[in-house]
Design a protein around this motif. Structure first.
Motif, mmCIF file in Angstrom:
data_model
loop_
_atom_site.group_PDB
_atom_site.id
_atom_site.type_symbol
_atom_site.label_atom_id
_atom_site.label_comp_id
_atom_site.label_asym_id
_atom_site.label_seq_id
_atom_site.Cartn_x
_atom_site.Cartn_y
_atom_site.Cartn_z
ATOM 1 N N GLN A 1 0.721 -1.331 0.078
ATOM 2 C CA GLN A 1 -0.241 0.044 -0.209
ATOM 3 C C GLN A 1 0.869 1.517 -0.051
ATOM 4 O OE1 GLN A 1 -3.238 -0.249 -0.167
ATOM 5 N NE2 GLN A 1 -3.496 1.780 -0.366
ATOM 6 N N GLY A 2 2.309 1.104 0.328
ATOM 7 C CA GLY A 2 2.896 2.218 0.440
ATOM 8 C C GLY A 2 3.479 2.584 1.661
ATOM 9 N N TYR A 3 3.124 2.071 2.840
ATOM 10 C CA TYR A 3 3.608 2.162 4.049
ATOM 11 C C TYR A 3 5.090 1.928 4.216
ATOM 12 C CZ TYR A 3 -1.258 2.874 5.851
ATOM 13 O OH TYR A 3 -2.361 3.551 6.170
ATOM 14 N N LYS A 4 5.675 2.579 4.854
ATOM 15 C CA LYS A 4 6.969 2.326 5.210
ATOM 16 C C LYS A 4 7.026 1.617 6.734
ATOM 17 C CE LYS A 4 11.631 4.323 6.013
ATOM 18 N NZ LYS A 4 12.511 5.627 6.069
ATOM 19 N N VAL A 5 7.426 0.228 6.628
ATOM 20 C CA VAL A 5 7.112 -0.524 7.748
ATOM 21 C C VAL A 5 8.357 -1.087 8.583
ATOM 22 C CG1 VAL A 5 6.033 -2.729 8.454
ATOM 23 C CG2 VAL A 5 4.913 -1.458 6.690
ATOM 24 N N THR A 6 8.347 -0.727 10.077
ATOM 25 C CA THR A 6 9.551 -1.278 10.530
ATOM 26 C C THR A 6 9.073 -2.180 11.460
ATOM 27 O OG1 THR A 6 10.594 1.100 10.812
ATOM 28 C CG2 THR A 6 11.249 -0.371 12.396
ATOM 29 N N GLY A 7 9.692 -3.394 11.470
ATOM 30 C CA GLY A 7 9.046 -4.575 12.124
ATOM 31 C C GLY A 7 9.817 -4.796 13.591
ATOM 32 N N VAL A 8 9.351 -5.234 14.309
ATOM 33 C CA VAL A 8 9.911 -5.569 15.703
ATOM 34 C C VAL A 8 9.917 -6.894 16.300
ATOM 35 C CG1 VAL A 8 9.854 -4.737 18.173
ATOM 36 C CG2 VAL A 8 9.265 -3.146 16.288
ATOM 37 N N THR A 9 10.966 -7.544 16.461
ATOM 38 C CA THR A 9 10.897 -8.848 16.975
ATOM 39 C C THR A 9 12.066 -8.932 17.931
ATOM 40 O OG1 THR A 9 12.946 -9.595 15.461
ATOM 41 C CG2 THR A 9 10.672 -9.621 14.543
ATOM 42 N N ARG A 10 12.054 -10.055 18.758
ATOM 43 C CA ARG A 10 12.925 -10.178 19.819
ATOM 44 C C ARG A 10 14.170 -10.101 19.224
ATOM 45 N NH1 ARG A 10 11.819 -14.264 24.179
ATOM 46 N NH2 ARG A 10 13.806 -15.279 23.161
ATOM 47 N N SER A 11 14.751 -10.623 18.209
ATOM 48 C CA SER A 11 16.036 -10.894 17.615
ATOM 49 C C SER A 11 16.738 -9.730 16.862
ATOM 50 C CB SER A 11 16.366 -12.301 16.900
ATOM 51 O OG SER A 11 15.412 -12.123 15.623
ATOM 52 N N GLY A 12 15.412 -8.867 16.208
ATOM 53 C CA GLY A 12 15.791 -7.950 15.319
ATOM 54 C C GLY A 12 15.968 -8.261 13.868
ATOM 55 N N GLU A 13 15.420 -9.469 13.717
ATOM 56 C CA GLU A 13 15.694 -9.987 12.287
ATOM 57 C C GLU A 13 14.401 -10.828 11.845
ATOM 58 O OE1 GLU A 13 18.968 -13.092 12.760
ATOM 59 O OE2 GLU A 13 20.453 -11.449 13.067
ATOM 60 N N SER A 14 14.212 -10.787 10.497
ATOM 61 C CA SER A 14 12.969 -11.414 10.212
ATOM 62 C C SER A 14 13.163 -11.371 8.452
ATOM 63 C CB SER A 14 11.738 -10.443 10.455
ATOM 64 O OG SER A 14 10.476 -11.260 9.814
ATOM 65 N N THR A 15 12.404 -12.288 7.893
ATOM 66 C CA THR A 15 12.574 -12.292 6.650
ATOM 67 C C THR A 15 11.141 -11.705 5.761
ATOM 68 O OG1 THR A 15 11.262 -14.631 6.610
ATOM 69 C CG2 THR A 15 13.546 -14.509 6.228
ATOM 70 N N ALA A 16 10.490 -11.212 6.803
ATOM 71 C CA ALA A 16 9.214 -10.508 6.421
ATOM 72 C C ALA A 16 9.343 -9.092 5.438
ATOM 73 C CB ALA A 16 8.456 -9.981 7.771
ATOM 74 N N ASP A 17 8.572 -8.831 4.663
ATOM 75 C CA ASP A 17 8.468 -7.694 3.839
ATOM 76 C C ASP A 17 8.354 -6.336 4.494
ATOM 77 O OD1 ASP A 17 8.505 -6.049 1.482
ATOM 78 O OD2 ASP A 17 6.774 -6.813 0.781
ATOM 79 N N VAL A 18 9.494 -5.945 5.119
ATOM 80 C CA VAL A 18 9.539 -4.852 5.962
ATOM 81 C C VAL A 18 10.585 -3.712 5.328
ATOM 82 C CG1 VAL A 18 8.355 -5.662 7.996
ATOM 83 C CG2 VAL A 18 10.810 -5.802 7.898
ATOM 84 N N ALA A 19 10.602 -2.734 5.713
ATOM 85 C CA ALA A 19 11.852 -1.775 5.218
ATOM 86 C C ALA A 19 12.932 -2.070 6.103
ATOM 87 C CB ALA A 19 11.218 -0.358 5.547
#
Length: 325
Positions: free
Chosen positions: A168-186
């Motif tokens: 949709q055009g949002y700039k997404v920052t993901g938050v995880t325990r490790s700081g790592e992910s394969t998700a579609d985030v900036a």
């Protein structure tokens, strides 16, 4: 091997697993055909009658199963038909594998989160309040593109939501325990680094489970860091947030809005002040569930795990007592 099905007698028909349906699915799968016997129960008083013969349990309801495990000497694995299992973990024996239904909610949950984020972008919570007060107060904003989403948790729901929000055009920052992910985030950060992001957040989304590390994570002090333009969406566990603080901030106009699907007490009591809170949209813990597809999704996951269990391979969605999910 013997699979025992524990159905929820109080649940909707669409979430009941008939023994005949499971057998049909097993017999249609060459890797599983002829490998299992089945039993089925929907009487909470009769759990102990079935567990001694069970190797695997399908738990279609949340009940204190761990109280009965002393009689289940052959039990090696329990598949839960829900994502949240925190109420079981403290007393869960290490010898019995526990898997949940994380990810089955993904598609609908992602659409609900995107819809809620777009409502904030177009001021819908405020317009609903104005409509109730018969006030005409137009506001003129822009598109969602470039707005910043802080997405707490990138499991099945969070990852699916990240993909739609990014598209949709949002700039997404993901938050995880490790700081790592394969998700579609900036980008992705650790939970420990979240404070530095809050002041520049347009939409805060929580899909977090309840664990010792997340219980009360978003205190009044932390929420106060959010800008007044921000909206909050909570589809994870309610106790991660201070709801009294959220209510006070919404009432004072210190947040643009909130969409809450989960609550510390459900159903939400008639006298709860949240019912009258401005800029708040309440949904009764139904944002993630698609009863038309949920059972089939859980069964598909169960079949995959049955194949893995027979092959002595790691199970999908195995719950970790240490992590709490």
């Amino acid at each position: 091997m013997h699979i025992h099905i524990e159905n929820d007698p109080a649940g909707p028909d669409a979430l009941q697993l008939p023994q005949a349906l499971l057998m049909q699915r097993l017999e249609a799968n060459p890797a599983l055909r002829g490998r299992f016997t089945l039993s089925e129960n929907s009487d909470p008083q009769r759990v102990g009658d079935f567990l001694p013969a069970a190797d695997i349990v399908w738990a279609g309801r949340k009940f204190p199963l761990y109280q009965h495990l002393s009689s289940a000497s052959t039990l090696g694995w329990v598949q839960v038909m829900s994502a949240g299992v925190e109420s079981w973990l403290e007393k869960w024996p290490d010898a019995v594998q526990l898997t949940n239904a994380s990810g089955v909610h993904g598609d609908k949950g992602a659409e609900f989160i995107l819809m809620s984020a777009l409502m904030f972008n177009y001021g819908i919570p405020g317009f609903l309040q104005d409509q109730a007060a018969r006030q005409w107060r137009p506001t003129f904003g822009g598109c969602a593109r470039g707005k910043k989403v802080l997405l707490l948790g990138l499991g099945g729901i969070g990852s699916a939501a990240a993909a739609l929000l990014t598209r949709q055009g949002y700039k997404v920052t993901g938050v995880t325990r490790s700081g790592e992910s394969t998700a579609d985030v900036a980008r992705c950060i650790r939970i420990a680094d979240v404070d530095a992001e809050l002041a520049d957040t347009d939409v805060l989304v929580s899909t977090l489970p309840l664990t010792p590390a997340t219980d009360g994570l978003f205190s009044r002090q932390r929420l106060a860091t959010l800008p007044a333009r921000a909206g909050v969406i909570i589809v994870g566990r309610a106790r991660v947030f201070d709801y009294d603080a959220l209510s006070d901030m919404l009432t004072a106009g210190q947040l643009a809005g909130a969409v809450l699907d989960v609550f510390n007490e459900e159903p939400l009591p008639q006298g709860d002040a949240l019912w009258q809170c401005p800029r708040l949209i309440i949904t009764p813990h139904c944002s993630l569930d698609d009863h038309g597809a949920y059972l089939d999704g859980c069964l598909t996951l169960f079949e995959q795990n049955l194949e893995r269990y027979l092959a002595k391979e790691p199970l999908i969605n195995r719950v970790s007592k240490e992590k709490g999910y």
